[in-house]
Every structure is written in C-alpha cells, then in structure tokens.
Design a protein around this motif. Structure first.
Motif, PDB file in Angstrom:
ATOM      1  N   THR A   1      -3.737   6.768  -3.349  1.00 14.46           N
ATOM      2  CA  THR A   1      -3.129   5.611  -2.947  1.00 14.46           C
ATOM      3  C   THR A   1      -3.280   4.171  -3.901  1.00 14.46           C
TER       4      THR A   1
ATOM      5  N   THR B   1       0.806   5.534  -0.302  1.00 19.13           N
ATOM      6  CA  THR B   1       0.122   7.024  -0.348  1.00 19.13           C
ATOM      7  C   THR B   1       1.035   7.852  -0.600  1.00 19.13           C
TER       8      THR B   1
ATOM      9  N   THR C   1      -3.661  13.813  -3.456  1.00 20.62           N
ATOM     10  CA  THR C   1      -3.561  12.601  -2.590  1.00 20.62           C
ATOM     11  C   THR C   1      -3.934  11.355  -3.560  1.00 20.62           C
TER      12      THR C   1
ATOM     13  N   LYS D   1      -2.525   0.319  -4.610  1.00 22.41           N
ATOM     14  CA  LYS D   1      -2.615  -1.244  -3.754  1.00 22.41           C
ATOM     15  C   LYS D   1      -2.131  -2.248  -4.512  1.00 22.41           C
TER      16      LYS D   1
ATOM     17  N   VAL E   1       0.813  -1.268   0.056  1.00 27.76           N
ATOM     18  CA  VAL E   1      -0.082  -0.040   0.019  1.00 27.76           C
ATOM     19  C   VAL E   1       0.949   1.119  -0.100  1.00 27.76           C
TER      20      VAL E   1
END
Length: 396
Positions: free
Chosen positions: A386, A372, A384, A388, A370
């Motif tokens: 993220t 970010t 922002t 995965k 993960v």
C-alpha cells in the motif's frame, strides 16, 4: 476500427506520411490542405452512436479566412445578438452534483462514453438560451467564452458548456471548457482571488465541427462545479457574471464551401485478429445513483472486458475496471473517487491475478491518495503493498 463511424484508412495515411518524410517518396503529403476535418450533422443526444453523419472539409490555411467569429451576449436566461446596456448581475451558485452526465473525459466509443441529454444537467447550472436560429449555421474551431465576473471565494474555477437544443427540447453537448480562475495571470504562479473583485476571463472551449439546423437554439451553461470532470473547490463558490459588452460567447462560424465533402479516404485496414475463444462475455455499465435521504450522489462506471483465450498459444486474459465517483449535495469536501482493477493472465495450470484499489479524497488544504496492489498466483496471495501520499491543493 473506430466508433462511431465514419472510419478512415488511418494506417494508409500513416504510410503516406512516413514514406514522404523518412524515405523521400513523393506521396503528395506536401500538397495536402493545412487542415482536413469533419463537420457533424445535428443529432439528438445519445451516449453511444454507431455513426455520426456529416462531411469532410478542408482548409488551405489555419486559422482560416473562411471562419468568422460571431458573438452572443449573456443576459438573464438569454443569449442575445447585441450587448446588454443595463446593469445586470447574474449569480451562478455551486451545485456539487453538476457534471454526472458529461460522459467520460477520454471516450473510446464504448456504450455509455458520450454525454447524455443535457437536460439532466441544466437544472444544476445557470443556462442562457438563444432564440431559434433563423438559418442553418456550421461551426468549426474553438468557441470562446468571455466574461467579466467575480467570485465570493479565494479559490474557484468556471465550467462552460455549449449545447444544441432541438425544437423538441433535447439538448446535445457540442463543446465545453473549464478554467481554474486562480490561473488567470499565470499557470506557473497561481494566486488567490480577491473575493468580490471583477476579473476579465477568457475560457477556450474544445474545438468542434458542428452543423446547427434552422429552428434549433444554442444554450450556454455556466457553473463553478463540474464533478467528476474537475475536483470541486475547497468551499462552495458563487460566481457573479456582469452582463454587458465583455460577457459573451464567440462562435467560429464557417459558411459551406464549394469543395466540402470532396475529400475521400481509403477504407480502414487492420491485421487479421488472433483467433480466440470467449470464456466470459464483457459488459459496460454507467449508473448514476442518488440517495435522497442523505443527498449522496454516485456515478458507478464499470468496464468489464470479459475473459478470453488466444487459441494459437493458449494465453488467457481478462479484466474488470470499476470506478466510483461520490459527492454529497452542498459539501465539496465529500468528493471521493475509488478505482478498482482486477486483471487475470494465465495459461493452463499457471494463472495469476492482480487486484488494485486506488482512492482519492481531500480536505481544504490537502489531497489524500491511497493505492493498494495485491498479486495472486492461483488463489494464493504472493504480494501486497500500500502506498499513501498527501499532496497540497495549491490553488485547486
């Protein structure tokens, strides 16, 4: 600039090389020895050295006829000079917290980068120790660990450390190596081990140039774990080493030569540093933490570059990097890594900051990642995202 010393005029060596091969200028590079390298004196373990005393040596060919391989065989707790004839099985269990004092994987010479006293590690591995050396020896090249072994799991690796043990007890790491045992036949096509089956293993350790004084001992430590240098196997592994002709470490022994120490280099040259003002001092820390109530171990590595302003153009920059490696005793699936970066760049009223947080964990079949990234202009968040990912472990 190099840490530890000795530093050499590397830029001048680059100019010699490129003048020869790009400009056709005869700089003497063609007549240089095949190998120019450094053999270190013995030093007690420190996580930072300002200087490592030693000597520059040369070899006209490599591999060199000056280097001979001499073996020490493994038996119960000992390294001996001839093979063991009796049928001895040496059990090597998993200790998940083995490896916290290995130093960083790619050191830059910062305080804390280098391996600590290996006595902190040796209780977490199976260690074999030689008798005190009757005479000084010098090692140059790759030590190679050979073993006949078996594993009790389908997935396993082996980590091998070579140490210089002083008469006063200090143990200095001088080389180490690892091998994923699922790659014994092929790196391209790894395959599961057959639990209990005997395999012939060859582990090439990192090259070294090292003097071992008379009266010192050599130590070899073997383990199926080495966290955080290597992600732990899915299940706790016990290796069995079978003492005998096939289980030994081969050492590259090089006697001193008449022209040792005659190589010289120019002193280092660098461009004049840009004038700057320190706004915040940097700091480097590496802390090992052990929670005895739940068996959790952590290595927290913080590299704070500080913050500076370049006086000619007013550019301001700085960063802080924090890496946390966590594992619990007897639980390889508890392994977790968190990497955090804060980076700032700016000039005057324009100031930007990037923050990243990256984490990795696993179960028996899959790695989980993960990541970010968050961006700020001033104190306002402007972006922002993220990411995965799940990656099959595939024999790791």
């Amino acid at each position: 600039v190099a840490n530890p010393e000795p530093a050499i005029g590397f830029l001048q060596e680059c100019v010699r090389w490129w003048d020869q091969w790009l400009k056709g200028i005869d700089t003497g590079v063609k007549n240089d020895p095949k190998l120019i390298t450094y053999i270190q004196e013995s030093e007690k373990p420190q996580v930072y050295y300002e200087e490592r005393p030693g000597k520059w040596v040369t070899e006209q060919s490599w591999p060199s006829s000056n280097v001979t391989n001499e073996s020490l065989w493994l038996t119960e707790g000992k390294l001996v000079t001839s093979p063991v004839n009796e049928d001895v099985e040496l059990l090597v269990p998993s200790v998940q917290e083995h490896g916290f004092y290995a130093g960083v994987f790619c050191p830059f010479g910062q305080p804390g980068d280098l391996p600590a006293d290996q006595r902190y590690e040796n209780g977490n591995a199976v260690v074999f120790t030689s008798e005190p050396l009757e005479k000084e020896i010098e090692l140059l090249g790759h030590p190679v660990f050979h073993a006949e072994l078996s594993a009790d799991q389908e997935n396993a690796f082996i980590a091998v450390r070579l140490m210089n043990k002083a008469p006063t007890g200090e143990s200095t790491l001088i080389s180490w190596g690892m091998l994923n045992l699922n790659h014994l036949k092929s790196h391209e096509y790894p395959e599961a081990l057959v639990p209990g089956k005997k395999y012939q293993v060859r582990v090439e350790l990192n090259p070294l140039g090292q003097k071992i004084p008379k009266g010192h001992r050599l130590e070899v430590a073997v383990s199926p774990t080495y966290w955080p240098q290597s992600w732990p196997s899915p299940k706790p592994v016990t290796l069995t080493l079978y003492a005998g002709e096939d289980t030994h470490i081969s050492l590259p022994v090089r006697p001193p030569q008449p022209d040792d120490g005659e190589v010289t280099f120019d002193i280092p040259e660098i461009a004049e540093p840009i004038k700057q003002k320190v706004l915040r001092e940097g700091e480097r820390t590496r802390d090992v933490q052990h929670n005895m109530t739940d068996g959790t171990w952590k290595l927290i590595d913080v590299s704070d570059e500080g913050e500076r302003i370049l006086l000619p153009n007013g550019m301001q920059y700085g960063s802080i990097n924090r890496n946390t490696y966590t594992i619990k005793e007897n639980d390889p699936l508890s392994a977790h890594v968190q990497c955090e970066w804060d980076m700032v760049v700016g000039r005057g009223d324009w100031q930007v900051k990037l923050k990243t947080n990256s984490e990795m964990s696993s179960d028996e079949t899959t790695y989980y990642l993960v990541n970010t990234l968050t961006a700020y202009e001033g104190d306002q968040e402007v972006f922002t995202k993220t990411w995965k990912a799940e990656i099959p472990r595939d024999f790791t």
